[in-house]
Design a protein around this motif. Structure first.
Motif, short mmCIF file in Angstrom:
data_model
loop_
_atom_site.label_atom_id
_atom_site.label_comp_id
_atom_site.label_asym_id
_atom_site.label_seq_id
_atom_site.Cartn_x
_atom_site.Cartn_y
_atom_site.Cartn_z
N LEU A 11 0.84 -1.20 0.00
CA LEU A 11 0.00 0.00 0.00
C LEU A 11 0.87 1.25 0.00
CD1 LEU A 11 -2.75 1.38 0.16
CD2 LEU A 11 -2.69 1.09 2.65
N SER A 12 1.94 1.23 0.79
CA SER A 12 2.84 2.39 0.81
C SER A 12 3.56 2.51 -0.54
CB SER A 12 3.87 2.25 1.94
OG SER A 12 4.76 1.18 1.71
N SER A 13 3.89 1.38 -1.14
CA SER A 13 4.55 1.41 -2.46
C SER A 13 3.61 1.94 -3.53
CB SER A 13 5.04 0.01 -2.83
OG SER A 13 6.03 -0.44 -1.93
N ALA A 14 2.31 1.71 -3.33
CA ALA A 14 1.32 2.25 -4.27
C ALA A 14 1.42 3.77 -4.32
CB ALA A 14 -0.09 1.83 -3.85
N MET A 15 1.75 4.38 -3.18
CA MET A 15 1.92 5.83 -3.13
C MET A 15 3.31 6.24 -3.59
SD MET A 15 -0.52 7.94 -2.02
CE MET A 15 0.24 9.18 -0.98
N ARG A 16 4.32 5.49 -3.13
CA ARG A 16 5.70 5.86 -3.46
C ARG A 16 5.99 5.69 -4.95
NH1 ARG A 16 7.48 3.53 1.79
NH2 ARG A 16 8.30 5.26 3.02
N VAL A 17 5.66 4.52 -5.47
CA VAL A 17 5.95 4.23 -6.88
C VAL A 17 4.84 4.85 -7.72
CG1 VAL A 17 6.44 2.45 -8.58
CG2 VAL A 17 7.09 2.10 -6.19
N GLY A 18 5.04 6.10 -8.08
CA GLY A 18 4.02 6.83 -8.83
C GLY A 18 4.60 7.50 -10.05
N PRO A 19 3.84 8.40 -10.66
CA PRO A 19 4.33 9.12 -11.84
C PRO A 19 5.64 9.85 -11.60
CG PRO A 19 1.97 9.43 -11.60
CD PRO A 19 2.44 8.71 -10.36
N GLY A 20 5.91 10.22 -10.34
CA GLY A 20 7.15 10.90 -10.02
C GLY A 20 8.38 10.06 -10.34
N ASN A 21 8.22 8.73 -10.38
CA ASN A 21 9.34 7.87 -10.72
C ASN A 21 9.78 8.04 -12.17
OD1 ASN A 21 7.86 6.36 -8.37
ND2 ASN A 21 9.91 5.49 -8.45
N ILE A 22 8.88 8.56 -12.99
CA ILE A 22 9.23 8.85 -14.38
C ILE A 22 9.36 10.36 -14.57
CG2 ILE A 22 8.41 8.76 -16.77
CD1 ILE A 22 7.17 6.06 -16.15
N LEU A 23 8.31 11.10 -14.20
CA LEU A 23 8.32 12.54 -14.41
C LEU A 23 9.34 13.24 -13.53
CD1 LEU A 23 4.50 13.35 -14.65
CD2 LEU A 23 6.07 12.60 -16.44
N GLY A 24 9.46 12.78 -12.27
CA GLY A 24 10.40 13.43 -11.35
C GLY A 24 11.84 13.25 -11.79
N VAL A 25 12.18 12.02 -12.21
CA VAL A 25 13.55 11.77 -12.68
C VAL A 25 13.82 12.55 -13.95
CG1 VAL A 25 15.11 9.99 -13.56
CG2 VAL A 25 13.63 9.49 -11.62
N THR A 26 12.86 12.53 -14.86
CA THR A 26 13.01 13.27 -16.12
C THR A 26 13.22 14.76 -15.84
OG1 THR A 26 11.55 11.69 -17.23
CG2 THR A 26 11.95 13.78 -18.35
N GLY A 27 12.41 15.32 -14.94
CA GLY A 27 12.53 16.74 -14.61
C GLY A 27 13.84 17.06 -13.91
N ALA A 28 14.27 16.18 -12.98
CA ALA A 28 15.51 16.42 -12.25
C ALA A 28 16.70 16.46 -13.20
CB ALA A 28 15.72 15.33 -11.21
N ILE A 29 16.75 15.53 -14.17
CA ILE A 29 17.85 15.49 -15.12
C ILE A 29 17.76 16.65 -16.10
CG2 ILE A 29 18.88 14.13 -17.01
CD1 ILE A 29 18.02 11.62 -15.44
#
Length: 513
Positions: A92-110
């Motif tokens: 359940l916690s991973s459902a929140m953690r593993v979200g669009p940020g895993n793609i969008l956040g990394v893309t934006g950070a780089i």
């Protein structure tokens, strides 16, 4: 309708600048920024990284020494009568953690900080594992039993630790609910837009956003979500138990195939990441602050360590000892950032779209098309391009949907600190569903509420500023619980172990045994 959307965008026009100010403070003041080296570090970075380092030493780096133990706890089969299993809480916690940020956040950070930002995401995640441990143990210590479920988390331990003031629990509950409500439109938007993108890939035709297809998909999504949300925490976990392993494995395998197909670029990836993180001119210029800030900021957006927003799922578990769920929480940060985000980073860095002529355009907005553009570069003119793009978009859709479910269920748990009657909880569910539907309507209207999306960054840092100091207040109780857990002498955990008298559930549990 467009007038309504524009009005909302205007109302929230202050969000982006305010979020940037809080994340950058006090580096946005010349007197501070002019200080050599230190002037690169914002208060947010010092608070998050500093707390992670401090807590790592205080708990003896349990994110390393007890990692194997956490896997054993996670995979141990148990029958639970109250709450959910530790594994279900982890998922359940991973459902929140593993979200669009895993793609969008990394893309934006780089895009903004270059490949070096990924290294600092790793660093923030490693030390963030200790913060996740601390806050999750607090959630377990002060959880409460409600019928056949457990409720707890930031609003509950916040109230107990701050002299049991009712208004503090209510304030923290409202803070989280508002944060979730401001993030839900983006998740609804992402779910429907990704389904539309998959349909376009499958059919080879363009589907306009205001077509019947999008209305039907949006209606189906909302009906399914309502049926799940009104089933309570246990019904939500039945969905996340199935979806999280599938989406995590599918994403890992899909990106791994992409990496294998471009194995010659693997040395370039590591060179770009480490050189970008440690360039002397970046460290003593102003660039280092940008690289580090993006790594920590997007790392937090992804794994949420230090926010207290994952603590509701930690409290919902029927753990044998509070520290067990703390270890699982730290593993959740590892899965999210060290594994999932790193795979996303491989794709973006190896494709090299973030640099050169297109670099400026990449830094403007964080969108899924930027990531799929990288896939196209790594699989030019091949059938694999369509297949991998479809699978990644499917994963993105599941990432967004599990986040949507998680935010609704966590809002419900937080609301229990205000009132526990069914009518009030149902009102919270309805409001959350309505707000998610608003995000779907944004997609259908072909509009993106950029200022509203920026609220997630503001919400992230606001909750950190409230949660981390509270974790420091409760740190002595976590450390006493940790000492008891490591001693493993067979004695039950009770209030007496940590020097309190209000851990009601654990005291009652010890009496029953």
């Amino acid at each position: 309708m467009q007038g309504i959307f524009e009005a909302i965008n205007n109302i929230f026009s202050f969000v982006g600048p305010l979020s940037d100010f809080l994340w950058d403070f006090p580096t946005n003041f010349e007197w501070y920024a002019s200080i050599p080296v230190l002037g690169n570090f914002s208060f947010a970075i010092i608070l998050l990284l500093g707390s992670g380092i401090f807590f790592s030493f205080r708990i003896g780096f349990m994110q390393v020494t007890h990692f194997k133990k956490g896997i054993q706890v996670m995979t141990r089969r148990r029958t639970v009568e109250t709450g959910i299993s530790p594994l279900a809480a982890f998922l359940l916690s991973s459902a929140m953690r593993v979200g669009p940020g895993n793609i969008l956040g990394v893309t934006g950070a780089i895009a903004v900080g270059g490949p070096g930002a990924l290294f600092w995401m790793w660093v923030s995640a490693f030390f963030g594992m200790s913060v996740a441990y601390m806050e999750s143990v607090l959630a377990q210590i002060f959880k409460e039993k409600k019928d056949d479920e457990f409720v707890g988390g930031l609003p509950f331990y916040g109230r107990k630790l701050l002299k049991n003031k009712v208004w503090i629990g209510v304030f923290l509950s409202i803070l989280y609910i508002l944060y979730a409500l401001c993030c839900l439109p983006a998740q609804g938007f992402n779910v429907v837009s990704s389904i539309g993108r998959m349909a376009e890939i499958a059919t080879g035709a363009t589907i306009v956003t205001n077509s019947a297809f999008y209305y039907i998909v949006g209606a189906i999504i909302m009906v399914i979500t309502a049926l799940v949300a009104f089933g309570g925490i246990k019904k939500v976990t039945k969905w996340t138990d199935k979806m999280v392993p599938v989406m995590a494995v599918l994403y890992v395998v899909t990106v791994f195939v992409l990496i294998v197909l471009n194995f010659r670029l693997i040395p370039y990836f590591f060179k770009a990441v480490f050189s970008g993180a440690f360039k002397p001119e970046a460290f003593f210029g102003g660039v280092f602050g940008t690289v580090l800030a993006q790594g920590v900021k997007r790392g937090l957006m992804s794994n949420e360590a230090g926010q207290g927003t994952i603590t509701m799922s930690a409290a919902a578990a029927d753990a044998e000892h509070p520290c067990e769920q703390g270890i699982l929480a730290s593993i959740g940060v590892f899965l999210d950032t060290i594994i999932i985000c790193t795979l996303s980073g491989f794709v973006v860095v190896m494709a090299h779209c973030w640099d050169g002529a297109n670099g400026a355009a990449w830094a403007e907005l964080d969108k899924l098309p930027k990531f799929t553009e990288s896939i196209a570069v790594l699989t030019p003119g091949t059938t694999m391009n369509a297949v991998i793009t479809f699978l990644v978009t499917l994963c993105f859709c599941m990432f967004a949907y599990t986040c949507l479910l998680g935010m609704i269920s966590f809002s419900e748990i937080a609301a229990n600190r205000i009132r526990k009657d069914r009518a009030f909880i149902n009102v919270i569910r309805v409001i959350a569903l309505f707000v998610a539907a608003f995000g779907i309507l944004c997609n259908i209207a072909g509009l993106e509420l950029g200022n509203l999306w920026a609220f997630s960054d503001l919400g992230n840092i606001m909750i950190v500023y409230f949660n981390v100091p509270i974790v420091y207040v409760g740190a002595k109780y976590v450390l006493r619980a940790t000492k008891h857990y490591k001693k493993n002498d067979g004695t039950p955990f009770t209030s007496q172990v940590i020097g309190r008298d209000d851990c009601t559930y654990w005291d009652d549990r010890a009496k029953e045994k």
